[in-house]
Design a protein around this motif. Structure first.
Motif, PDB file in Angstrom:
ATOM      1  N   GLY A 152       0.810  -1.217   0.000  1.00  0.00           N
ATOM      2  CA  GLY A 152       0.000   0.000   0.000  1.00  0.00           C
ATOM      3  C   GLY A 152       0.839   1.260   0.000  1.00  0.00           C
ATOM      4  O   GLY A 152       0.503   2.246  -0.672  1.00  0.00           O
ATOM      5  N   GLN A 184      -6.022  -0.672  -2.535  1.00  0.00           N
ATOM      6  CA  GLN A 184      -5.984   0.748  -2.198  1.00  0.00           C
ATOM      7  C   GLN A 184      -4.618   1.115  -1.609  1.00  0.00           C
ATOM      8  O   GLN A 184      -4.019   0.337  -0.863  1.00  0.00           O
ATOM      9  CB  GLN A 184      -7.082   1.077  -1.188  1.00  0.00           C
ATOM     10  CG  GLN A 184      -8.481   0.914  -1.723  1.00  0.00           C
ATOM     11  CD  GLN A 184      -8.743   1.799  -2.929  1.00  0.00           C
ATOM     12  OE1 GLN A 184      -8.360   2.968  -2.933  1.00  0.00           O
ATOM     13  NE2 GLN A 184      -9.383   1.244  -3.948  1.00  0.00           N
ATOM     14  N   PRO A 185      -4.104   2.293  -1.912  1.00  0.00           N
ATOM     15  CA  PRO A 185      -2.835   2.724  -1.323  1.00  0.00           C
ATOM     16  C   PRO A 185      -2.971   3.000   0.167  1.00  0.00           C
ATOM     17  O   PRO A 185      -4.051   3.330   0.650  1.00  0.00           O
ATOM     18  CB  PRO A 185      -2.513   4.010  -2.099  1.00  0.00           C
ATOM     19  CG  PRO A 185      -3.830   4.505  -2.588  1.00  0.00           C
ATOM     20  CD  PRO A 185      -4.663   3.284  -2.843  1.00  0.00           C
ATOM     21  N   VAL A 186      -1.878   2.841   0.889  1.00  0.00           N
ATOM     22  CA  VAL A 186      -1.807   3.242   2.289  1.00  0.00           C
ATOM     23  C   VAL A 186      -1.249   4.657   2.318  1.00  0.00           C
ATOM     24  O   VAL A 186      -0.118   4.886   1.881  1.00  0.00           O
ATOM     25  CB  VAL A 186      -0.894   2.302   3.100  1.00  0.00           C
ATOM     26  CG1 VAL A 186      -0.690   2.838   4.512  1.00  0.00           C
ATOM     27  CG2 VAL A 186      -1.486   0.896   3.142  1.00  0.00           C
TER      28      VAL A 186
END
Length: 321
Positions: A152, A184-186
């Motif tokens: 992420g 989803q990105p962190v």
């Protein structure tokens, strides 16, 4: 669904981003050792996946040139000791360029570096450089502890307009995912609350975070409810999550696999004192690696970082204060 390692996930993330952005280029000094890089080379070709001999300064210089030409560059370095040789370029070129342009220049550079620490399987290790990196203006720093967070944070770094350094411990390279990796990105600058508690707050990052979490679970058998925060991102730092926990528990134990003197963990302690002193019921405690060169003996190397037992003892002691 087949179990994936971080090498698999990293390759997938890079491939998705490279397909979406034809101007993304990878520069690596460990190409021959990485099967995932070979597979990326097969798909994208030598113009976009470039391997060099182990000359980190040359690799980062070439990547910065690509960035200035309008590309997004990813640099893959084999170790943190290699990263030490490029700090000049990070501070004088990558870190300062966006600031000096008044925010108009984009420095789309992501550097992945192995986060070597002493362990029972290592004969030696490179010194932790996260404090030096975090003190470099314009450079963002992340230190994931889990495969999911590493993937992420990589996604976020590949969409960032500032240079980002990802410190990844080599143990994650072939570690299997414990849960499906989210797409989803962190966000950079977001800590993770790994465990809720009321008696004290344990804070760590990188490889030491899982050990600290295990220690918190261990002392729960003694009736001590320790809250555990995994910072994930060192710069920007999610200080609000840290201070919120300090207000709840009043006690803080900071754990790091790097020496405490002049280290990132000491800067974190000062930030807590500056912004949350009135919430503390006891002095902040640090549990860090000793200020020594790691033993060359693999049998002794395990003693050069705090263990789960040591952290559990530190939690018990702080809870009694």
């Amino acid at each position: 669904m087949a179990q994936q390692s971080y090498s698999d996930v990293r390759r997938e993330v890079l491939a998705i981003e490279m397909r979406a952005n034809p101007r993304m280029v990878i520069f690596t000094d460990a190409f021959a050792e990485d099967e995932s890089a070979e597979r990326l080379l097969k798909e994208f070709g030598k113009q976009r996946v470039r391997s060099f001999e182990r000359q980190a300064d040359m690799i980062v210089g070439a990547a910065l040139g690509a960035v200035l030409a309008g590309c997004r560059a990813v640099v893959e370095l084999g170790s943190m000791s290699t990263l030490a040789g490029v700090m000049g370029r990070l501070s004088s070129d990558a870190g300062s360029r966006r600031y000096c342009s008044g925010g108009t220049a984009t420095v789309a550079l992501t550097i992945r570096a192995g986060f070597f620490e002493p362990d029972a399987n290592a004969a030696s290790f490179a010194p932790a450089l996260e404090n030096w990196l975090a003190a470099t203006p314009g450079v963002l720093v992340a230190a994931p502890a889990t495969l999911q967070d590493a993937a992420g944070l990589l996604r976020s770094a590949l969409r960032e307009e500032n240079p980002v350094v990802l410190l990844e411990h080599p143990a994650m390279k072939n570690a299997p995912a414990q849960a499906p990796v989210e797409e989803q990105p962190v966000p950079l600058g977001s800590a993770a609350l790994r465990r809720s508690g009321k008696d004290l707050t344990v804070i760590s990052y990188g490889r030491m975070a899982p050990t600290a979490l295990a220690a918190c679970e261990q002392v729960a058998a003694d009736g001590i409810e320790a809250e555990m925060i995994d910072l994930r991102s060192l710069k920007p730092l999610d200080l609000s999550t840290v201070l919120e926990s300090v207000r709840k528990t009043g006690r803080v134990l900071l754990c790091s696999a790097a020496p405490g003197r002049s280290g990132f963990i000491s800067e974190l302690a000062m930030s807590i004192i500056e912004h949350g002193f009135d919430d503390l019921d006891a002095p902040i405690r640090r549990l860090c690696a000793p200020e020594v060169t790691a033993p060359l003996s693999a049998a002794l190397a395990a003693y050069a970082v705090p263990s789960q037992v040591q952290i559990a003892e530190g939690i018990r002691g702080l809870a009694r204060e």
